[in-house]
Every structure is written in structure tokens, then in C-alpha cells.
Design a protein around this motif. Structure first.
Motif, short mmCIF file in Angstrom:
data_model
loop_
_atom_site.label_atom_id
_atom_site.label_comp_id
_atom_site.label_asym_id
_atom_site.label_seq_id
_atom_site.Cartn_x
_atom_site.Cartn_y
_atom_site.Cartn_z
N ASP A 1 -1.46 -1.18 -0.84
CA ASP A 1 -0.41 -2.17 -0.98
C ASP A 1 -0.60 -3.18 0.16
N TYR A 2 -1.21 -4.31 -0.12
CA TYR A 2 -1.61 -5.25 0.92
C TYR A 2 -0.43 -5.71 1.76
N ALA A 3 0.65 -6.16 1.12
CA ALA A 3 1.80 -6.70 1.86
C ALA A 3 2.42 -5.63 2.76
N LYS A 4 2.59 -4.45 2.21
CA LYS A 4 3.20 -3.35 2.99
C LYS A 4 2.31 -2.94 4.15
N ASP A 5 1.03 -2.80 3.87
CA ASP A 5 0.10 -2.36 4.92
C ASP A 5 -0.09 -3.43 5.99
N ASP B 1 2.24 -5.62 6.89
CA ASP B 1 3.47 -5.57 7.70
C ASP B 1 3.39 -4.44 8.73
N ALA B 2 2.91 -3.29 8.28
CA ALA B 2 2.81 -2.14 9.19
C ALA B 2 1.81 -2.42 10.31
#
Length: 259
Positions: A17-21, A23-24
Motif C-alpha cells: 500500500d504505497y500511500a500507507k507505507d 506515511d509510515a
């Protein structure tokens, strides 16, 4: 370890998950900058690679959550007349980070053994001597407590051409394309030879190279930011310090008074 750029041309799409990863990773990197500040550490991050390989996009995502007082991004162009009168490393000494800071170099001292070599701006004696000068320069920094992370963004000729065409077609991005991009493109075999020799001579244990497959932008950004985070977490204490006792005492008294 031998570095072969052809091993970094798969261009596989990012599987997570590009956006989630992302952000992390950016939250992780924000803590890393704070660790530099509170522990008064210094780091240098070097971005090298082909034109349109994704260096700028990675730098934007690396620094977007950082306190601007504690980092600098240095876009390195051709040396000025004043800089040409001095040793080629002089202009980089003046940009090194102080305690509690990170310096990001968008291109770097490796120009001596890449563009200056290929385009004839340095003599053969100068660029050959440059390998030892660069290694010694980096060893001086690491011996003095500065961490160095070096990334090389690699793309195929096909990927580079697609991106240059896309930039030319975009009214707000065509300014990025210069005649120099096509001059460099025409001499790709010479740059490949120079890059391969650069890896042989400067992939040191104190400042190793990390090659990023830039053929998929999202995967490249995650790979680059992960490599930076992992390297800096090994170099900088990641345990947050306790609040100073005198501050805790003042805060307790203030809160009790207000309560």
C-alpha cells in the motif's frame, strides 16, 4: 560487493500500500531527524543517478516532514568561477552539516569522476586522483562522526526517454528539460563506464553505495527512503532522551499553580 547496474532494471511495481507505507516511512524519518537534533549527530545523504531517474521526487518525499531549521538540500550545478580556483572538494566542505543537522546533496563531489570525466572538464590525472581524494574525504567525515548514505538512481534508456518526453509535453514541467539532458543522453555508454568504475573505486565499507531501481517511481521512492532510514537508524541513537529534571520541576509547578 560488485555492483552491476543491469541488476536494477526490473522496474517492478510496488506491491504494498504505497500511500500507507510512505506515511509510515515519513513518520519514521521525522523521528530520525529529531534523533539527530537531540543527540547532536550529523549525516550526509548523497543522491546521484541519471537525469529523470527520480532523485528530485525522492528528495521531496524524504524532507517533506522535516523541520527546515535542521536540514539543508544542496542542488549541485557546475562550479562557479570562484569555486574553480580551488580544490574541487572545497565547495562541498562549505556545505557539510553541523551538529544536529542533515545535509542532502542532489548530485555531489562524484561529479569529478562522472560528468567532469566524461565531458572533459577534468583531466585524466585529475579524475583518476579523484577516487582517492573522495574516499579520504568521506573517511574523514565518518571518522569525525558524520554518517554518509549514498544512493544511485538507475533507469534504462527507455524509461529515461519516456520521462523526458512527458516533461516536454507538460507545460509546468518542461522547464526541467535542458540541452544538457540530451548531451548526457548521447553519451550514455561513456557515463555507464564511468559509473561502473566509480562503484569499483568508491564502494567503501565506511560509505557504501546503494543502487535504486528507478524504473518504477513509487517502488523507487519506498526503496530509497527505506535505505536511508535503515542506514541512519544504525548510525544515530534512536532512544529519545528523558525530559530535563529542571524542566519537569518547572512544568509541575506551573501546572499545579494553574490547576
Amino acid at each position: 560487493m560488485t555492483i552491476n547496474l543491469s541488476d536494477y532494471e526490473a522496474g517492478a511495481k510496488y506491491a504494498g500500500d504505497y500511500a500507507k507505507d510512505l506515511d509510515a516511512l515519513q513518520e519514521r524519518l521525522s523521528r530520525i531527524l529529531v534523533a539527530h537534533i537531540v543527540h547532536k549527530k550529523r549525516s550526509v545523504i548523497v543522491f546521484e543517478g541519471w537525469d529523470a531517474a527520480g532523485k528530485g521526487g525522492a528528495i521531496q518525499r524524504l524532507t517533506c516532514g522535516w523541520d527546515p531549521r535542521s536540514f539543508s538540500v544542496w542542488p549541485i550545478a557546475a562550479p562557479t568561477a570562484d569555486e574553480k580556483e580551488r580544490h574541487f572538494l572545497w565547495r562541498f566542505w562549505t556545505k557539510l552539516p553541523g551538529a544536529g543537522q542533515i545535509a542532502v546533496f542532489d548530485r555531489s563531489w562524484y561529479g569529478r569522476v562522472l560528468v567532469e570525466r566524461v565531458e572533459g572538464f577534468a583531466s585524466e590525472a585529475e579524475w583518476r586522483r579523484g577516487y582517492d581524494e573522495i574516499n579520504e574525504f568521506e573517511a574523514q567525515q565518518t571518522d569525525d562522526g558524520t554518517a554518509i548514505v549514498k544512493l544511485f538512481f538507475h533507469v534504462t534508456q527507455e524509461t529515461q526517454d519516456e520521462r523526458l518526453k512527458a516533461r516536454l509535453d507538460h507545460p509546468w514541467k518542461r522547464w526541467k528539460v535542458t540541452a544538457e539532458d540530451f548531451r548526457n543522453r548521447a553519451r550514455r555508454p561513456d557515463y555507464l563506464k564511468a559509473a561502473n568504475e566509480m562503484f569499483v573505486h568508491t564502494n567503501t565499507r565506511w560509505a557504501p553505495w546503494r543502487v535504486i531501481d528507478g524504473n518504477n517511481k513509487k517502488a523507487a521512492r519506498i526503496a530509497a527512503l527505506t535505505a536511508i532510514a535503515e542506514a541512519l537508524e544504525r548510525a544515530v541513537p534512536m532512544k529519545p532522551p528523558a525530559a530535563p529534571p529542571e524542566v519537569e520541576e518547572i512544568a509541575r509547578a506551573a501546572f499545579e499553580k494553574d490547576g
